[in-house]
Design an enzyme around this catalytic site. Structure first.
Site, PDB file in Angstrom:
ATOM      1  N   ARG A 149       7.958  -0.284   3.004  1.00 21.10           N
ATOM      2  CA  ARG A 149       8.342   1.131   2.988  1.00 21.10           C
ATOM      3  C   ARG A 149       7.536   1.924   1.963  1.00 21.10           C
ATOM      4  O   ARG A 149       7.018   3.005   2.250  1.00 21.10           O
ATOM      5  CB  ARG A 149       9.825   1.262   2.656  1.00 21.10           C
ATOM      6  CG  ARG A 149      10.751   0.701   3.707  1.00 21.10           C
ATOM      7  CD  ARG A 149      12.196   0.776   3.184  1.00 21.10           C
ATOM      8  NE  ARG A 149      13.175   0.386   4.173  1.00 21.10           N
ATOM      9  CZ  ARG A 149      13.547  -0.879   4.400  1.00 21.10           C
ATOM     10  NH1 ARG A 149      12.990  -1.867   3.718  1.00 21.10           N
ATOM     11  NH2 ARG A 149      14.463  -1.152   5.300  1.00 21.10           N
ATOM     12  N   ARG A 232       5.920  -5.548  -9.574  1.00 27.53           N
ATOM     13  CA  ARG A 232       6.382  -6.505 -10.579  1.00 27.53           C
ATOM     14  C   ARG A 232       5.192  -6.941 -11.425  1.00 27.53           C
ATOM     15  O   ARG A 232       4.105  -7.209 -10.895  1.00 27.53           O
ATOM     16  CB  ARG A 232       7.003  -7.737  -9.921  1.00 27.53           C
ATOM     17  CG  ARG A 232       8.395  -7.521  -9.339  1.00 27.53           C
ATOM     18  CD  ARG A 232       9.441  -7.226 -10.428  1.00 27.53           C
ATOM     19  NE  ARG A 232      10.766  -7.011  -9.897  1.00 27.53           N
ATOM     20  CZ  ARG A 232      11.271  -5.804  -9.620  1.00 27.53           C
ATOM     21  NH1 ARG A 232      10.568  -4.708  -9.822  1.00 27.53           N
ATOM     22  NH2 ARG A 232      12.505  -5.692  -9.174  1.00 27.53           N
ATOM     23  N   ASP A 256       3.545   0.257 -14.428  1.00 30.83           N
ATOM     24  CA  ASP A 256       4.950   0.546 -14.717  1.00 30.83           C
ATOM     25  C   ASP A 256       5.726  -0.742 -14.976  1.00 30.83           C
ATOM     26  O   ASP A 256       6.879  -0.686 -15.395  1.00 30.83           O
ATOM     27  CB  ASP A 256       5.575   1.294 -13.525  1.00 30.83           C
ATOM     28  CG  ASP A 256       7.004   1.728 -13.782  1.00 30.83           C
ATOM     29  OD1 ASP A 256       7.228   2.402 -14.815  1.00 30.83           O
ATOM     30  OD2 ASP A 256       7.900   1.390 -12.976  1.00 30.83           O
ATOM     31  N   GLU A 261       9.108  -7.875 -20.015  1.00 28.78           N
ATOM     32  CA  GLU A 261       9.705  -6.557 -20.287  1.00 28.78           C
ATOM     33  C   GLU A 261      10.939  -6.738 -21.153  1.00 28.78           C
ATOM     34  O   GLU A 261      11.698  -7.677 -20.907  1.00 28.78           O
ATOM     35  CB  GLU A 261      10.092  -5.872 -18.966  1.00 28.78           C
ATOM     36  CG  GLU A 261       8.884  -5.552 -18.104  1.00 28.78           C
ATOM     37  CD  GLU A 261       9.250  -4.898 -16.762  1.00 28.78           C
ATOM     38  OE1 GLU A 261      10.431  -4.564 -16.548  1.00 28.78           O
ATOM     39  OE2 GLU A 261       8.354  -4.741 -15.933  1.00 28.78           O
ATOM     40  N   HIS A 280       8.867   0.739 -16.721  1.00 26.91           N
ATOM     41  CA  HIS A 280       9.645   0.359 -15.527  1.00 26.91           C
ATOM     42  C   HIS A 280      10.592   1.497 -15.114  1.00 26.91           C
ATOM     43  O   HIS A 280      11.823   1.320 -15.054  1.00 26.91           O
ATOM     44  CB  HIS A 280      10.440  -0.934 -15.777  1.00 26.91           C
ATOM     45  CG  HIS A 280      10.853  -1.624 -14.499  1.00 26.91           C
ATOM     46  ND1 HIS A 280      10.877  -2.983 -14.352  1.00 26.91           N
ATOM     47  CD2 HIS A 280      11.279  -1.118 -13.304  1.00 26.91           C
ATOM     48  CE1 HIS A 280      11.301  -3.293 -13.120  1.00 26.91           C
ATOM     49  NE2 HIS A 280      11.552  -2.173 -12.480  1.00 26.91           N
TER      50      HIS A 280
END
Ligand SMILES: O=C(O)C(=O)COP(=O)(O)O
Length: 339
Positions: A149, A232, A256, A261, A280
């Site tokens: 998508r 990711r 991002d 993280e 993120h």
């Protein structure tokens, strides 16, 4: 009354919907696993934006649904939950527009060195105007890795608004699947990497997709190309990317997501001026946060009312699911979900 533990802050629409359905909602005093560990034993449902390992699932004897805030479910112990009969629900479409917009923003910000320009402007340093190279994207080729998508929305954005060409590669795309207008299919990842001026990743993290861009793949990219990652961190070998940015093989990267993280202190990527970094937040537009939290809450309510939710990672779990200790009486579907 069934209880939902919300592990990390979400849009208020999620807790509101659950309270209106007759649930208790607990928000732990912190966003870490330790904070979650203190309260998860009380949970009939849990809503997570970060990880949920097997040992935390094990200390929640009444847990009968896990809601993953977003598309990627790689940080949830799905196999373990499934063995215990706990369905994992997720929201595969709620934030895709926001993520595609963020990928586009990172492409432009990297090509136009937006972070450096902002810092120079604030300092009154006009050398930036004369010394920093920038790139225009019109007529360039975007390589989209993974054509789900988000990849499709990004494809439409760049062909229509920027006049870019698109080459796409996705091993899971059937050979006869229609491609978005303006996109052509690469026969292999290597072909895409050799063609693209910008490469943007839009695929889930699994053992077989880890380091999709490893050191060799990064070197196969054109000299002066740009890498974008809103999927990711583990899809890229971050140390190899830092090397390719440092020695000038790549023009820049817009990231991002990261292998670890929050980004650890002293991470090599953080010291590079040609990397544009965000924490993120690609899915964190208010509109997307509202849709994501609402869809998580609705699916939690579904499970607690005995109704099969629309987006289960493993739909087969439904037949042997752990039944709720405090079921909700089935309420009509909210107006925005009626067929
Ligand atoms: O949709 C995804 O996979 C995400 O990573 C969303 O992240 P978030 O829950 O918005 O912090």
């Amino acid at each position: 009354m069934p209880t939902c533990v919300i592990a990390q802050p979400v849009h208020p629409s999620g807790p509101q919907r659950m309270r209106a359905a007759g649930m208790d909602v607990i928000e732990p005093p912190g966003t870490t696993l330790d904070a979650l560990r203190q309260v998860i034993a009380r949970a009939d449902a849990v809503l997570v934006r970060d990880s949920l390992p097997a040992d935390l699932i094990d200390i929640a004897p009444n847990l009968c649904v896990i809601a993953n805030h977003g598309t990627g479910t790689d940080k949830i112990a799905v196999a373990h939950a499934s063995d215990l009969g706990i369905p994992v629900v997720y929201t595969p479409s709620a934030n895709v527009q926001a993520v595609a917009e963020h990928a586009l923003m990172l492409m432009l910000a990297t090509a136009r060195q937006a972070a450096l320009a902002d810092a120079a402007t604030r300092k009154g340093d006009w050398r930036f105007k004369y010394e920093q190279p920038m790139i225009s994207l019109c007529g360039k080729t975007l390589g989209i890795v993974g054509l789900g998508r988000t990849g499709r929305i990004l494809c439409d954005m760049v062909t229509q608004a920027l006049g870019m060409r698109v080459v796409a590669w996705s091993p899971s795309l059937p050979a006869d699947a229609a491609l978005p207008a303006g996109a052509r299919r690469a026969a292999s990842l290597d072909e895409l990497l050799a063609d693209a001026d910008v490469v943007s990743l839009h695929r889930p993290l699994r053992p077989d997709t880890r380091h999709t861009l490893d050191a060799a793949a990064l070197r196969r990219m054109k000299r002066g190309a740009i890498v974008i990652n809103t999927s990711r961190g583990g899809l890229i070998d971050e140390a190899a990317l830092a090397d390719a940015l440092r020695d000038g093989h790549l023009f820049g990267a817009g990231l991002d997501v990261f292998e670890t993280e929050p980004l650890p202190a002293g991470a090599a990527i953080a010291g590079l001026p040609n990397a544009v970094l965000t924490p993120h937040v690609a899915g964190s537009a208010q509109e997307a946060l509202q849709a994501t939290a609402s869809q998580c809450a609705d699916q939690i309510i579904d499970v607690l009312s005995g109704r099969q939710p629309p987006h289960m990672v493993r739909p087969d779990v439904w037949t042997h699911r752990r039944l709720p200790r405090h079921p909700l009486s089935a309420s009509p579907l909210p107006i925005d979900r009626q067929p």
